[in-house]
Design a protein around this motif. Structure first.
Motif, PDB file in Angstrom:
ATOM      1  N   ALA A 174       0.837  -1.207   0.000  1.00  0.00           N
ATOM      2  CA  ALA A 174       0.000   0.000   0.000  1.00  0.00           C
ATOM      3  C   ALA A 174       0.867   1.251   0.000  1.00  0.00           C
ATOM      4  O   ALA A 174       0.564   2.223  -0.700  1.00  0.00           O
ATOM      5  N   PHE A 175       1.948   1.225   0.773  1.00  0.00           N
ATOM      6  CA  PHE A 175       2.859   2.371   0.796  1.00  0.00           C
ATOM      7  C   PHE A 175       3.554   2.537  -0.550  1.00  0.00           C
ATOM      8  O   PHE A 175       3.761   3.650  -1.014  1.00  0.00           O
ATOM      9  N   GLN A 176       3.891   1.423  -1.190  1.00  0.00           N
ATOM     10  CA  GLN A 176       4.528   1.486  -2.512  1.00  0.00           C
ATOM     11  C   GLN A 176       3.569   2.089  -3.533  1.00  0.00           C
ATOM     12  O   GLN A 176       3.964   2.895  -4.370  1.00  0.00           O
ATOM     13  N   GLN A 177       2.294   1.727  -3.440  1.00  0.00           N
ATOM     14  CA  GLN A 177       1.293   2.270  -4.361  1.00  0.00           C
ATOM     15  C   GLN A 177       1.182   3.784  -4.211  1.00  0.00           C
ATOM     16  O   GLN A 177       1.234   4.520  -5.200  1.00  0.00           O
ATOM     17  N   VAL A 178       1.055   4.267  -2.978  1.00  0.00           N
ATOM     18  CA  VAL A 178       0.923   5.711  -2.773  1.00  0.00           C
ATOM     19  C   VAL A 178       2.230   6.421  -3.141  1.00  0.00           C
ATOM     20  O   VAL A 178       2.205   7.523  -3.689  1.00  0.00           O
ATOM     21  N   ALA A 179       3.363   5.787  -2.891  1.00  0.00           N
ATOM     22  CA  ALA A 179       4.653   6.383  -3.272  1.00  0.00           C
ATOM     23  C   ALA A 179       4.772   6.469  -4.794  1.00  0.00           C
ATOM     24  O   ALA A 179       5.270   7.470  -5.328  1.00  0.00           O
ATOM     25  N   ASN A 180       4.313   5.442  -5.503  1.00  0.00           N
ATOM     26  CA  ASN A 180       4.332   5.478  -6.968  1.00  0.00           C
ATOM     27  C   ASN A 180       3.460   6.616  -7.490  1.00  0.00           C
ATOM     28  O   ASN A 180       3.861   7.350  -8.394  1.00  0.00           O
ATOM     29  N   TYR A 181       2.253   6.757  -6.938  1.00  0.00           N
ATOM     30  CA  TYR A 181       1.378   7.852  -7.347  1.00  0.00           C
ATOM     31  C   TYR A 181       2.038   9.194  -7.040  1.00  0.00           C
ATOM     32  O   TYR A 181       1.963  10.129  -7.813  1.00  0.00           O
ATOM     33  N   ASN A 182       2.700   9.246  -5.887  1.00  0.00           N
ATOM     34  CA  ASN A 182       3.303  10.516  -5.486  1.00  0.00           C
ATOM     35  C   ASN A 182       4.545  10.849  -6.300  1.00  0.00           C
ATOM     36  O   ASN A 182       4.960  11.999  -6.347  1.00  0.00           O
TER      37      ASN A 182
END
Length: 151
Positions: A104-112
């Protein structure tokens, strides 16, 4: 059919209706009924919490903002802007049954990596994580609480 469960957020007077054996929740931002999924239950609680308890104006919130990531079209769960139109918060929501993991953190980091937003929120409605990004120092820090909106 998803039955709403209590979350680790203040309860609010959500408007839930039943149509053709499906539950719908009224989305205050889009002004329409949406199918009540576990993730939508979490998102609507957060929208209310951010507005009522943290003073984020609803008019500056955007649900499912589109972005391109490695030529794929993606949607962020919630973006919040300041009064100057700058993105200030990016939120990723999961269903309460979904554990908040590194994925989940990787997903939000990718979006960011596309958005470049200084404040991140990841929540399943039970567990909440807040992170401040310092792009100049190329660093981040987890926060104990989410800051209130400041003009």
């Amino acid at each position: 059919m998803f039955e709403p469960i209590p979350l680790n957020l203040p309860a609010y007077p959500s408007k839930i209706t039943k149509k053709t054996n499906k539950l719908f929740i009224f989305d205050e931002l889009r002004k329409k009924d949406l199918v009540l999924t576990p993730e939508e239950w979490v998102r609507q609680h957060w929208i209310n919490y951010l507005h009522v308890h943290k003073n984020y104006p609803k008019s500056l919130m955007q649900i499912e903002g589109g972005l391109k990531l490695n030529s794929l079209q993606k949607r962020s769960d919630l973006l919040i802007y300041n009064s100057l139109g700058e993105k200030i918060l990016l939120a990723e929501f999961k269903a309460p049954s979904v554990k908040i993991t590194e994925k989940a953190f990787q997903q939000v980091a990718n979006y960011n990596s596309i958005h470049k937003i200084p404040l991140l929120l990841v929540s399943n409605g039970i567990q909440h994580h807040y992170c401040r990004i310092d792009f100049e120092q190329n660093s981040f820090e987890f926060l104990a609480d989410l800051p209130a909106y400041r003009i």
